[in-house]
Design a protein around this motif. Structure first.
Motif, PDB file in Angstrom:
ATOM      1  N   ASP A   2       0.664  -1.148  -0.039  1.00 30.75           N
ATOM      2  CA  ASP A   2       0.158  -0.012  -0.072  1.00 30.75           C
ATOM      3  C   ASP A   2       0.804   1.375  -0.086  1.00 30.75           C
ATOM      4  OD1 ASP A   2      -3.097   0.882   0.660  1.00 30.75           O
ATOM      5  OD2 ASP A   2      -1.244   2.256   1.820  1.00 30.75           O
ATOM      6  N   TYR A   4       0.640   4.033   1.331  1.00 27.90           N
ATOM      7  CA  TYR A   4       0.834   4.705   2.723  1.00 27.90           C
ATOM      8  C   TYR A   4       1.929   3.922   3.382  1.00 27.90           C
ATOM      9  CZ  TYR A   4      -3.231   7.789   1.927  1.00 27.90           C
ATOM     10  OH  TYR A   4      -3.997   8.642   1.410  1.00 27.90           O
ATOM     11  N   GLN A  38     -12.435   9.161   5.279  1.00 30.47           N
ATOM     12  CA  GLN A  38     -12.967   8.262   4.528  1.00 30.47           C
ATOM     13  C   GLN A  38     -14.066   8.864   3.551  1.00 30.47           C
ATOM     14  OE1 GLN A  38     -14.282   4.561   6.354  1.00 30.47           O
ATOM     15  NE2 GLN A  38     -15.975   4.337   4.697  1.00 30.47           N
ATOM     16  N   PRO A  64     -10.028   6.282   0.241  1.00 30.22           N
ATOM     17  CA  PRO A  64     -10.976   5.148   0.114  1.00 30.22           C
ATOM     18  C   PRO A  64     -10.891   4.490   1.413  1.00 30.22           C
ATOM     19  CG  PRO A  64      -9.375   4.905  -1.815  1.00 30.22           C
ATOM     20  CD  PRO A  64      -9.217   5.972  -0.926  1.00 30.22           C
ATOM     21  N   ALA A  65     -11.932   3.590   1.857  1.00 26.82           N
ATOM     22  CA  ALA A  65     -11.962   3.148   3.280  1.00 26.82           C
ATOM     23  C   ALA A  65     -10.618   1.930   3.275  1.00 26.82           C
ATOM     24  CB  ALA A  65     -13.132   2.408   3.480  1.00 26.82           C
ATOM     25  N   GLU A  66     -10.229   1.289   2.377  1.00 28.47           N
ATOM     26  CA  GLU A  66      -9.088   0.456   2.523  1.00 28.47           C
ATOM     27  C   GLU A  66      -7.939   1.148   2.830  1.00 28.47           C
ATOM     28  OE1 GLU A  66     -12.292  -0.988  -0.257  1.00 28.47           O
ATOM     29  OE2 GLU A  66     -11.098   1.024  -0.197  1.00 28.47           O
ATOM     30  N   LYS A  67      -7.758   2.282   2.557  1.00 31.98           N
ATOM     31  CA  LYS A  67      -6.353   3.167   3.032  1.00 31.98           C
ATOM     32  C   LYS A  67      -6.513   3.132   4.446  1.00 31.98           C
ATOM     33  CE  LYS A  67      -4.872   3.944  -1.148  1.00 31.98           C
ATOM     34  NZ  LYS A  67      -3.807   3.368  -1.669  1.00 31.98           N
ATOM     35  N   HIS A  69      -8.125   1.183   6.679  1.00 40.67           N
ATOM     36  CA  HIS A  69      -7.971  -0.214   7.180  1.00 40.67           C
ATOM     37  C   HIS A  69      -6.637  -0.694   7.087  1.00 40.67           C
ATOM     38  CE1 HIS A  69     -12.281   0.036   7.273  1.00 40.67           C
ATOM     39  NE2 HIS A  69     -12.573  -0.186   6.176  1.00 40.67           N
ATOM     40  N   ALA A  70      -5.793  -0.102   6.281  1.00 43.28           N
ATOM     41  CA  ALA A  70      -4.324  -0.647   5.917  1.00 43.28           C
ATOM     42  C   ALA A  70      -3.458  -0.006   7.142  1.00 43.28           C
ATOM     43  CB  ALA A  70      -3.992  -0.269   4.620  1.00 43.28           C
ATOM     44  N   LYS A  73      -5.969  -1.126  12.151  1.00 44.73           N
ATOM     45  CA  LYS A  73      -7.225  -2.083  12.399  1.00 44.73           C
ATOM     46  C   LYS A  73      -8.520  -1.795  13.364  1.00 44.73           C
ATOM     47  CE  LYS A  73      -4.808  -4.737   9.512  1.00 44.73           C
ATOM     48  NZ  LYS A  73      -5.671  -4.956   8.189  1.00 44.73           N
TER      49      LYS A  73
END
Length: 253
Positions: A2, A4, A38, A64-67, A69-70, A73
């Motif tokens: 990722d 980030y 987000q 995005p939400a995935e960023k 989450h990465a 947690k």
């Protein structure tokens, strides 16, 4: 990997996770580099964070939400702030402090300088040459992270740093306070040593590929170039800044 996680400036210890912790961090005056929202996040507390960010010139980035989450947690509630290592100050506050101390302002504006090593080197030279402040925009400049501080040999913790939402407005503020603004421009007719740096002044340094934004050049008091013996595209921005600030220091001595 990722994007980030590739950035050395983002470490778990620098994350502020969740809405209320972010609000409390901003209200307490803790330095914040940016806030990640987000996409499509909403709520009263999000509005509060946005308002506080505007008031404190803290950049907001929709991701995005995935960023998120990465990065964590934990239950981030749609927002994560990245704590800063530098305490940013208001430009007018810095001007008042410098003038009140009986000093002649010598500031540096960084326009589009993204390499943190260059920023660190510029800060180091600025401190050595007697400049009191560096002014950066809230977007389009390298993060003042651990790498930048290391490159500055700690100078970024000694010089005053102003983060503004508009460099154009920053120049207006400088002018209103009687501070002249000079810009380095390769095609300018005047030479770096032909300007007077003994008066209150601020130097704008642009990126090596694009130079200083044309709108800023138009409202500067003077533009100048650094003459070179050989034909070459340009100097490294931190080296060029060192040459200019040394000329300023020489005149002031």
């Amino acid at each position: 990997m990722d994007a980030y996680h590739k950035k050395p400036g983002i470490k778990k210890s620098s994350l502020i996770i969740g809405r209320q912790p972010i609000i409390e961090a901003i209200q307490s005056g803790r330095p914040i580099d940016k806030i990640l929202f987000q996409q499509s996040v909403s709520g009263d507390s999000i509005g509060t964070i946005r308002q506080l960010a505007r008031e404190n010139n803290i950049p907001i980035q929709q991701v995005p939400a995935e960023k998120l989450h990465a990065l964590s947690k934990s239950n981030h509630q749609g927002c994560i702030a990245i704590a800063g290592l530098i305490q940013y100050l208001e430009l007018q506050q810095v001007i008042d402090h410098v003038v009140g101390a009986g000093e002649t302002p010598l500031f540096v504006i960084l326009d589009g300088v993204t390499d943190v090593r260059n920023i660190g080197a510029i800060a180091r030279t600025a401190v050595c040459c007697g400049a009191q402040a560096i002014i950066i925009p809230d977007k389009g400049v390298g993060a003042l992270n651990e790498d930048a501080i290391k490159a500055s040999a700690g100078a970024l913790e000694k010089i005053q740093v102003c983060r503004v939402n508009s460099l154009m407005k920053a120049v207006d503020t400088l002018h209103l306070n009687g501070i002249k603004v000079f810009a380095s421009e390769m095609k300018a007719e005047k030479k770096v040593y032909e300007l007077t740096y003994t008066e209150p002044c601020c130097i704008i340094m642009g990126s090596e590929d694009k130079g200083v934004f044309s709108g800023l050049l138009k409202i500067c008091d003077e533009v100048f170039n650094i003459p070179m013996a050989g034909e070459f595209e340009s100097l490294n921005v931190s080296v060029a800044t060192g040459i200019i600030l040394y000329e300023a220091m020489k005149q002031r001595l």
